[in-house]
Design a protein around this motif. Structure first.
Motif, PDB file in Angstrom:
ATOM      1  N   GLU A   5      -9.620   4.112  16.746  1.00 30.61           N
ATOM      2  CA  GLU A   5      -8.716   3.555  15.744  1.00 30.61           C
ATOM      3  C   GLU A   5      -8.520   4.520  14.580  1.00 30.61           C
ATOM      4  O   GLU A   5      -9.407   5.299  14.244  1.00 30.61           O
ATOM      5  N   TYR A   6      -7.360   4.430  13.972  1.00 30.28           N
ATOM      6  CA  TYR A   6      -7.032   5.189  12.773  1.00 30.28           C
ATOM      7  C   TYR A   6      -6.980   4.202  11.611  1.00 30.28           C
ATOM      8  O   TYR A   6      -6.829   3.001  11.808  1.00 30.28           O
ATOM      9  N   PHE A   7      -7.097   4.712  10.401  1.00 25.56           N
ATOM     10  CA  PHE A   7      -7.018   3.840   9.233  1.00 25.56           C
ATOM     11  C   PHE A   7      -6.233   4.550   8.134  1.00 25.56           C
ATOM     12  O   PHE A   7      -6.136   5.775   8.114  1.00 25.56           O
ATOM     13  N   GLY A   8      -5.676   3.768   7.231  1.00 27.15           N
ATOM     14  CA  GLY A   8      -4.873   4.311   6.143  1.00 27.15           C
ATOM     15  C   GLY A   8      -5.658   4.425   4.861  1.00 27.15           C
ATOM     16  O   GLY A   8      -6.551   3.623   4.590  1.00 27.15           O
ATOM     17  N   VAL A   9      -5.297   5.438   4.077  1.00 33.29           N
ATOM     18  CA  VAL A   9      -5.882   5.652   2.753  1.00 33.29           C
ATOM     19  C   VAL A   9      -4.724   5.827   1.778  1.00 33.29           C
ATOM     20  O   VAL A   9      -3.810   6.607   2.030  1.00 33.29           O
ATOM     21  N   MET A  10      -4.772   5.087   0.678  1.00 35.39           N
ATOM     22  CA  MET A  10      -3.751   5.208  -0.365  1.00 35.39           C
ATOM     23  C   MET A  10      -4.460   5.448  -1.685  1.00 35.39           C
ATOM     24  O   MET A  10      -5.196   4.587  -2.160  1.00 35.39           O
ATOM     25  N   LEU A  11      -4.262   6.635  -2.276  1.00 34.76           N
ATOM     26  CA  LEU A  11      -4.872   6.921  -3.569  1.00 34.76           C
ATOM     27  C   LEU A  11      -4.071   6.211  -4.658  1.00 34.76           C
ATOM     28  O   LEU A  11      -2.839   6.197  -4.622  1.00 34.76           O
ATOM     29  N   PRO A  12      -4.754   5.635  -5.627  1.00 40.38           N
ATOM     30  CA  PRO A  12      -4.070   4.796  -6.611  1.00 40.38           C
ATOM     31  C   PRO A  12      -3.249   5.542  -7.660  1.00 40.38           C
ATOM     32  O   PRO A  12      -2.480   4.915  -8.372  1.00 40.38           O
ATOM     33  N   ASP A  13      -3.384   6.858  -7.752  1.00 44.17           N
ATOM     34  CA  ASP A  13      -2.617   7.561  -8.781  1.00 44.17           C
ATOM     35  C   ASP A  13      -1.257   8.047  -8.295  1.00 44.17           C
ATOM     36  O   ASP A  13      -0.544   8.726  -9.011  1.00 44.17           O
ATOM     37  N   ASP A  14      -0.885   7.684  -7.069  1.00 45.36           N
ATOM     38  CA  ASP A  14       0.438   7.997  -6.538  1.00 45.36           C
ATOM     39  C   ASP A  14       1.148   6.707  -6.156  1.00 45.36           C
ATOM     40  O   ASP A  14       0.602   5.894  -5.415  1.00 45.36           O
ATOM     41  N   ILE A  15       2.363   6.543  -6.666  1.00 52.67           N
ATOM     42  CA  ILE A  15       3.228   5.443  -6.251  1.00 52.67           C
ATOM     43  C   ILE A  15       4.389   6.098  -5.518  1.00 52.67           C
ATOM     44  O   ILE A  15       5.024   7.020  -6.046  1.00 52.67           O
ATOM     45  N   ILE A  16       4.643   5.651  -4.301  1.00 50.96           N
ATOM     46  CA  ILE A  16       5.757   6.192  -3.523  1.00 50.96           C
ATOM     47  C   ILE A  16       6.716   5.044  -3.264  1.00 50.96           C
ATOM     48  O   ILE A  16       6.378   4.072  -2.606  1.00 50.96           O
ATOM     49  N   GLU A  17       7.910   5.198  -3.829  1.00 57.43           N
ATOM     50  CA  GLU A  17       8.909   4.148  -3.735  1.00 57.43           C
ATOM     51  C   GLU A  17      10.019   4.618  -2.798  1.00 57.43           C
ATOM     52  O   GLU A  17      10.579   5.702  -2.987  1.00 57.43           O
ATOM     53  N   PRO A  80      -1.218  28.840   0.159  1.00 52.42           N
ATOM     54  CA  PRO A  80      -0.625  29.176   1.455  1.00 52.42           C
ATOM     55  C   PRO A  80       0.795  28.620   1.640  1.00 52.42           C
ATOM     56  O   PRO A  80       1.495  28.995   2.577  1.00 52.42           O
ATOM     57  N   SER A  81       1.223  27.710   0.765  1.00 50.34           N
ATOM     58  CA  SER A  81       2.571  27.146   0.799  1.00 50.34           C
ATOM     59  C   SER A  81       2.782  26.425  -0.522  1.00 50.34           C
ATOM     60  O   SER A  81       1.950  26.527  -1.424  1.00 50.34           O
ATOM     61  N   ASN A  82       3.874  25.678  -0.612  1.00 53.65           N
ATOM     62  CA  ASN A  82       4.063  24.805  -1.768  1.00 53.65           C
ATOM     63  C   ASN A  82       4.092  23.334  -1.320  1.00 53.65           C
ATOM     64  O   ASN A  82       4.623  22.476  -2.002  1.00 53.65           O
ATOM     65  N   LEU A  83       3.475  23.071  -0.157  1.00 54.26           N
ATOM     66  CA  LEU A  83       3.401  21.707   0.369  1.00 54.26           C
ATOM     67  C   LEU A  83       2.098  21.066  -0.094  1.00 54.26           C
ATOM     68  O   LEU A  83       1.019  21.413   0.387  1.00 54.26           O
ATOM     69  N   ALA A  84       2.217  20.149  -1.025  1.00 50.18           N
ATOM     70  CA  ALA A  84       1.067  19.522  -1.670  1.00 50.18           C
ATOM     71  C   ALA A  84       0.725  18.184  -1.033  1.00 50.18           C
ATOM     72  O   ALA A  84       1.615  17.388  -0.716  1.00 50.18           O
ATOM     73  N   VAL A  85      -0.555  17.931  -0.877  1.00 54.51           N
ATOM     74  CA  VAL A  85      -1.046  16.653  -0.359  1.00 54.51           C
ATOM     75  C   VAL A  85      -0.854  15.605  -1.451  1.00 54.51           C
ATOM     76  O   VAL A  85      -1.257  15.807  -2.599  1.00 54.51           O
ATOM     77  N   VAL A  86      -0.236  14.463  -1.079  1.00 53.43           N
ATOM     78  CA  VAL A  86       0.081  13.443  -2.077  1.00 53.43           C
ATOM     79  C   VAL A  86      -0.407  12.054  -1.688  1.00 53.43           C
ATOM     80  O   VAL A  86       0.340  11.235  -1.224  1.00 53.43           O
ATOM     81  N   GLY A  87      -1.654  11.804  -1.845  1.00 53.81           N
ATOM     82  CA  GLY A  87      -2.255  10.484  -1.886  1.00 53.81           C
ATOM     83  C   GLY A  87      -2.009   9.457  -0.801  1.00 53.81           C
ATOM     84  O   GLY A  87      -2.238   8.277  -1.033  1.00 53.81           O
ATOM     85  N   ARG A  88      -1.541   9.849   0.373  1.00 53.67           N
ATOM     86  CA  ARG A  88      -1.408   8.932   1.492  1.00 53.67           C
ATOM     87  C   ARG A  88      -1.913   9.640   2.742  1.00 53.67           C
ATOM     88  O   ARG A  88      -1.526  10.785   3.011  1.00 53.67           O
ATOM     89  N   TYR A  89      -2.753   8.929   3.517  1.00 55.47           N
ATOM     90  CA  TYR A  89      -3.361   9.523   4.704  1.00 55.47           C
ATOM     91  C   TYR A  89      -3.478   8.458   5.790  1.00 55.47           C
ATOM     92  O   TYR A  89      -3.721   7.293   5.488  1.00 55.47           O
ATOM     93  N   VAL A  90      -3.332   8.867   7.047  1.00 54.87           N
ATOM     94  CA  VAL A  90      -3.758   8.069   8.184  1.00 54.87           C
ATOM     95  C   VAL A  90      -4.732   8.975   8.924  1.00 54.87           C
ATOM     96  O   VAL A  90      -4.362  10.061   9.384  1.00 54.87           O
ATOM     97  N   LEU A  91      -6.002   8.537   8.985  1.00 54.68           N
ATOM     98  CA  LEU A  91      -7.069   9.404   9.487  1.00 54.68           C
ATOM     99  C   LEU A  91      -7.806   8.775  10.658  1.00 54.68           C
ATOM    100  O   LEU A  91      -7.953   7.558  10.730  1.00 54.68           O
ATOM    101  N   SER A  92      -8.299   9.638  11.526  1.00 54.25           N
ATOM    102  CA  SER A  92      -9.147   9.166  12.619  1.00 54.25           C
ATOM    103  C   SER A  92     -10.544   8.918  12.065  1.00 54.25           C
ATOM    104  O   SER A  92     -10.919   9.437  11.007  1.00 54.25           O
TER     105      SER A  92
END
Length: 170
Positions: A5-17, A80-92
């Protein structure tokens, strides 16, 4: 959590509308790729030192990338790029084993990005998806204010009051 199973993670300092919730976008990609997926967003190069920045292993589609590793808060020259991780994940569930293997920093803090890189180094595929929608970073006072004003301007009851207020103060 079951082993596959995978699960979601949402960091509270990012709101994505957006039309489709950010986590739902990632769930779709995780199901499609049968792998972990993290949300990313392009940021100006002068801002990379505030984020975990991915290195792209393979460009799959305009919005989907296979990740080779993540550099936590790099300098501009080391990004290595300008692609930043932004507070949402689906992880194994393999993230838990990786969290046990990463080193803590002087503050005793463990970086999730280091654990994700550890998973990749142990032959786990991880993808990054350019999240669709408007992102508010409420981890800063200015970001918090922008989120309040931006969301209020879209609300049917509050929008007129906020517009009038902004007009009056000009």
């Amino acid at each position: 959590i079951q082993p596959k199973e995978y699960f979601g993670v949402m960091l509270p300092d990012d709101i994505i509308e957006g039309k489709t919730p950010g986590l739902e976008q990632l769930i779709r990609v995780a199901r499609q790729e049968k792998a972990s997926v993290i949300a990313v967003q392009e940021v100006p190069i002068e801002c990379v030192s505030s984020y975990g920045i991915i290195e792209v292993k393979k460009h799959i589609t305009p919005n989907l990338f296979q990740v080779s590793h993540i550099v936590e808060k790099p300098s501009q020259k080391d990004a290595p790029s300008n692609l930043a991780v932004v507070g949402r994940y689906v992880l194994s569930q393999k993230i838990f084993t990786s969290l046990d293997h990463v080193k803590t920093y002087g503050s005793g803090e463990i970086q999730l990005t280091d654990a994700i890189t550890h998973m990749i180094q142990n032959n786990e595929k991880v993808f990054a998806y350019k999240i669709q929608g408007l992102r508010y970073d409420i981890g800063t006072p200015v970001g918090w204010i922008k989120a309040i004003v931006g969301m209020a301007l879209q609300h049917p009851h509050y929008a007129i009051h906020i517009k009038n207020f902004l007009t009056d103060i000009e």
